[in-house]
Design a protein around this motif. Structure first.
Motif, PDB file in Angstrom:
ATOM      1  N   ILE A  29       7.406  -2.841   9.166  1.00 37.40           N
ATOM      2  CA  ILE A  29       6.069  -2.879   9.777  1.00 37.40           C
ATOM      3  C   ILE A  29       5.031  -3.338   8.756  1.00 37.40           C
ATOM      4  N   ASP A  30       5.196  -2.940   7.498  1.00 40.50           N
ATOM      5  CA  ASP A  30       4.278  -3.410   6.453  1.00 40.50           C
ATOM      6  C   ASP A  30       4.322  -4.933   6.328  1.00 40.50           C
ATOM      7  N   ALA A  31       5.525  -5.487   6.432  1.00 48.94           N
ATOM      8  CA  ALA A  31       5.657  -6.946   6.364  1.00 48.94           C
ATOM      9  C   ALA A  31       4.927  -7.610   7.528  1.00 48.94           C
ATOM     10  N   LEU A  32       4.991  -6.991   8.708  1.00 51.47           N
ATOM     11  CA  LEU A  32       4.254  -7.532   9.854  1.00 51.47           C
ATOM     12  C   LEU A  32       2.749  -7.483   9.599  1.00 51.47           C
ATOM     13  N   SER A  33       2.277  -6.383   9.011  1.00 54.90           N
ATOM     14  CA  SER A  33       0.848  -6.249   8.732  1.00 54.90           C
ATOM     15  C   SER A  33       0.374  -7.292   7.730  1.00 54.90           C
ATOM     16  N   THR A  34       1.195  -7.531   6.708  1.00 56.14           N
ATOM     17  CA  THR A  34       0.831  -8.523   5.690  1.00 56.14           C
ATOM     18  C   THR A  34       0.751  -9.922   6.277  1.00 56.14           C
ATOM     19  N   ALA A  35       1.596 -10.204   7.268  1.00 62.16           N
ATOM     20  CA  ALA A  35       1.636 -11.541   7.860  1.00 62.16           C
ATOM     21  C   ALA A  35       0.499 -11.806   8.837  1.00 62.16           C
ATOM     22  N   VAL A  36      -0.213 -10.754   9.262  1.00 62.03           N
ATOM     23  CA  VAL A  36      -1.323 -10.957  10.191  1.00 62.03           C
ATOM     24  C   VAL A  36      -2.414 -11.767   9.496  1.00 62.03           C
ATOM     25  N   PRO A  37      -2.903 -12.836  10.107  1.00 67.98           N
ATOM     26  CA  PRO A  37      -3.957 -13.648   9.463  1.00 67.98           C
ATOM     27  C   PRO A  37      -5.189 -12.808   9.151  1.00 67.98           C
ATOM     28  N   GLY A  38      -5.808 -13.086   8.031  1.00 66.44           N
ATOM     29  CA  GLY A  38      -6.988 -12.339   7.637  1.00 66.44           C
ATOM     30  C   GLY A  38      -8.200 -12.694   8.481  1.00 66.44           C
TER      31      GLY A  38
ATOM     32  N   GLN B 199       2.863 -14.379  15.684  1.00 64.78           N
ATOM     33  CA  GLN B 199       2.631 -12.996  15.273  1.00 64.78           C
ATOM     34  C   GLN B 199       2.888 -12.037  16.432  1.00 64.78           C
ATOM     35  N   ALA B 200       2.419 -12.392  17.607  1.00 64.78           N
ATOM     36  CA  ALA B 200       2.607 -11.529  18.770  1.00 64.78           C
ATOM     37  C   ALA B 200       4.090 -11.368  19.104  1.00 64.78           C
ATOM     38  N   LEU B 201       4.850 -12.436  18.965  1.00 62.31           N
ATOM     39  CA  LEU B 201       6.286 -12.341  19.247  1.00 62.31           C
ATOM     40  C   LEU B 201       6.982 -11.389  18.282  1.00 62.31           C
ATOM     41  N   ARG B 202       6.659 -11.478  17.000  1.00 58.63           N
ATOM     42  CA  ARG B 202       7.287 -10.610  15.997  1.00 58.63           C
ATOM     43  C   ARG B 202       6.888  -9.145  16.214  1.00 58.63           C
ATOM     44  N   ILE B 203       5.614  -8.925  16.489  1.00 62.12           N
ATOM     45  CA  ILE B 203       5.157  -7.553  16.728  1.00 62.12           C
ATOM     46  C   ILE B 203       5.783  -7.014  18.014  1.00 62.12           C
ATOM     47  N   GLY B 204       5.879  -7.860  19.042  1.00 65.52           N
ATOM     48  CA  GLY B 204       6.490  -7.432  20.290  1.00 65.52           C
ATOM     49  C   GLY B 204       7.959  -7.067  20.124  1.00 65.52           C
ATOM     50  N   GLU B 205       8.692  -7.828  19.309  1.00 70.57           N
ATOM     51  CA  GLU B 205      10.096  -7.504  19.054  1.00 70.57           C
ATOM     52  C   GLU B 205      10.230  -6.147  18.377  1.00 70.57           C
ATOM     53  N   GLN B 206       9.348  -5.883  17.411  1.00 70.12           N
ATOM     54  CA  GLN B 206       9.389  -4.593  16.732  1.00 70.12           C
ATOM     55  C   GLN B 206       9.021  -3.453  17.682  1.00 70.12           C
ATOM     56  N   HIS B 207       8.074  -3.713  18.549  1.00 67.09           N
ATOM     57  CA  HIS B 207       7.680  -2.713  19.545  1.00 67.09           C
ATOM     58  C   HIS B 207       8.851  -2.344  20.441  1.00 67.09           C
ATOM     59  N   GLN B 208       9.570  -3.340  20.944  1.00 72.67           N
ATOM     60  CA  GLN B 208      10.715  -3.088  21.806  1.00 72.67           C
ATOM     61  C   GLN B 208      11.832  -2.369  21.061  1.00 72.67           C
ATOM     62  N   LEU B 209      12.030  -2.746  19.797  1.00 71.52           N
ATOM     63  CA  LEU B 209      13.084  -2.113  19.007  1.00 71.52           C
ATOM     64  C   LEU B 209      12.793  -0.632  18.779  1.00 71.52           C
TER      65      LEU B 209
ATOM     66  N   ARG C 150      -4.130  -5.137  12.245  1.00 67.56           N
ATOM     67  CA  ARG C 150      -3.644  -4.696  10.937  1.00 67.56           C
ATOM     68  C   ARG C 150      -3.785  -3.187  10.780  1.00 67.56           C
ATOM     69  N   LEU C 151      -4.882  -2.622  11.273  1.00 68.34           N
ATOM     70  CA  LEU C 151      -5.088  -1.178  11.179  1.00 68.34           C
ATOM     71  C   LEU C 151      -4.008  -0.413  11.948  1.00 68.34           C
ATOM     72  N   ALA C 152      -3.699  -0.863  13.151  1.00 68.11           N
ATOM     73  CA  ALA C 152      -2.677  -0.181  13.951  1.00 68.11           C
ATOM     74  C   ALA C 152      -1.305  -0.258  13.280  1.00 68.11           C
ATOM     75  N   LEU C 153      -0.969  -1.395  12.707  1.00 67.28           N
ATOM     76  CA  LEU C 153       0.306  -1.530  12.006  1.00 67.28           C
ATOM     77  C   LEU C 153       0.347  -0.640  10.775  1.00 67.28           C
ATOM     78  N   ASN C 154      -0.754  -0.580  10.040  1.00 69.04           N
ATOM     79  CA  ASN C 154      -0.787   0.283   8.857  1.00 69.04           C
ATOM     80  C   ASN C 154      -0.635   1.753   9.237  1.00 69.04           C
ATOM     81  N   GLU C 155      -1.255   2.149  10.333  1.00 66.12           N
ATOM     82  CA  GLU C 155      -1.128   3.535  10.785  1.00 66.12           C
ATOM     83  C   GLU C 155       0.314   3.841  11.195  1.00 66.12           C
ATOM     84  N   ALA C 156       0.983   2.885  11.810  1.00 68.96           N
ATOM     85  CA  ALA C 156       2.379   3.085  12.196  1.00 68.96           C
ATOM     86  C   ALA C 156       3.256   3.273  10.961  1.00 68.96           C
ATOM     87  N   GLY C 157       3.076   2.419   9.957  1.00 73.25           N
ATOM     88  CA  GLY C 157       3.869   2.545   8.740  1.00 73.25           C
ATOM     89  C   GLY C 157       3.575   3.833   7.991  1.00 73.25           C
TER      90      GLY C 157
END
Length: 199
Positions: free
Chosen positions: A21-30, A46-56, A135-142
């Motif tokens: 999840i940290d890697a996903l957060s880093t990849a989010v455009p600033g 980005q949405a596809l990668r985050i969506g795959e992680q969500h489903q997993l 990015r905030l939501a991903l950081n909170e998840a990690g």
């Protein structure tokens, strides 16, 4: 002396998911980056990668939670993964919102006039806000997964070991005599020496 438990398999698993999840957060455009807002295609990836992680996350949590013989550790792991899945779901929603704003900016690309300028300004502001929330939501998840992992390897006192004989005495029936000496087998009555007659 307190003993530190080694990381459990579940704690290691949670940290691994947190790293992903940290890697996903880093990849989010600033937000407000120098090269301008990200393109619709970039945000779609980005949405596809985050969506795959969500489903997993949700799929794994459902498999663990639905196991008929799941123990308490498995149920706790399922809850932690579902909580992280909720946060990643929020990130998916906000990056999708950013994609919609990128599409609005693309719609007025190259157009002049006050309306086009207003669309660019409002959509750009909303796009950057959505990226920050993603990015905030991903950081909170990690962070939540790492807290769960730390809780599985706290410093604990070694368990107090009671003498085996004491355990037998406390757990056996009160009417049953229990041998607590070094030998577990009593000598037969015939082998015992006779008692000397009292004078």
């Amino acid at each position: 002396m307190p003993a530190i438990r080694p990381p459990s398999p579940n704690a290691t698993r949670l940290r691994s998911v947190a790293d992903t999840i940290d890697a996903l957060s880093t990849a989010v455009p600033g937000a407000y980056r120098e090269q301008g807002p990200p393109s619709l295609g970039e945000l779609q990836r980005q949405a596809l990668r985050i969506g795959e992680q969500h489903q997993l996350l949700l799929g794994t949590a459902a498999a663990l939670g639905g196991a008929p013989l799941a123990d308490s550790a498995q149920r706790a792991l399922a809850r932690a993964l579902a909580d992280a899945g909720s946060r990643v779901g929020e990130a998916l929603a906000t990056v999708s919102r950013a994609s919609a704003m990128a599409a609005r900016i693309h719609e007025v690309d190259g157009l002049d006039g006050p309306r086009a300028e207003v669309v660019r300004e409002r959509a750009g502001r909303e796009l950057n806000l959505s990226l920050s929330r993603t990015r905030l939501a991903l950081n909170e998840a990690g962070d939540g997964l790492r807290r769960e992992a730390r809780a599985r390897q706290d410093v604990t006192e070694p368990p107090h070991v009671r003498p085996r004989a004491a355990l037998v005495r406390s757990s056996g029936p009160r009417s049953t005599p229990v041998l607590t000496g070094p030998s577990a087998t009593a000598a037969p009555a015939a082998a015992l020496p006779p008692t000397a007659p009292r004078r």
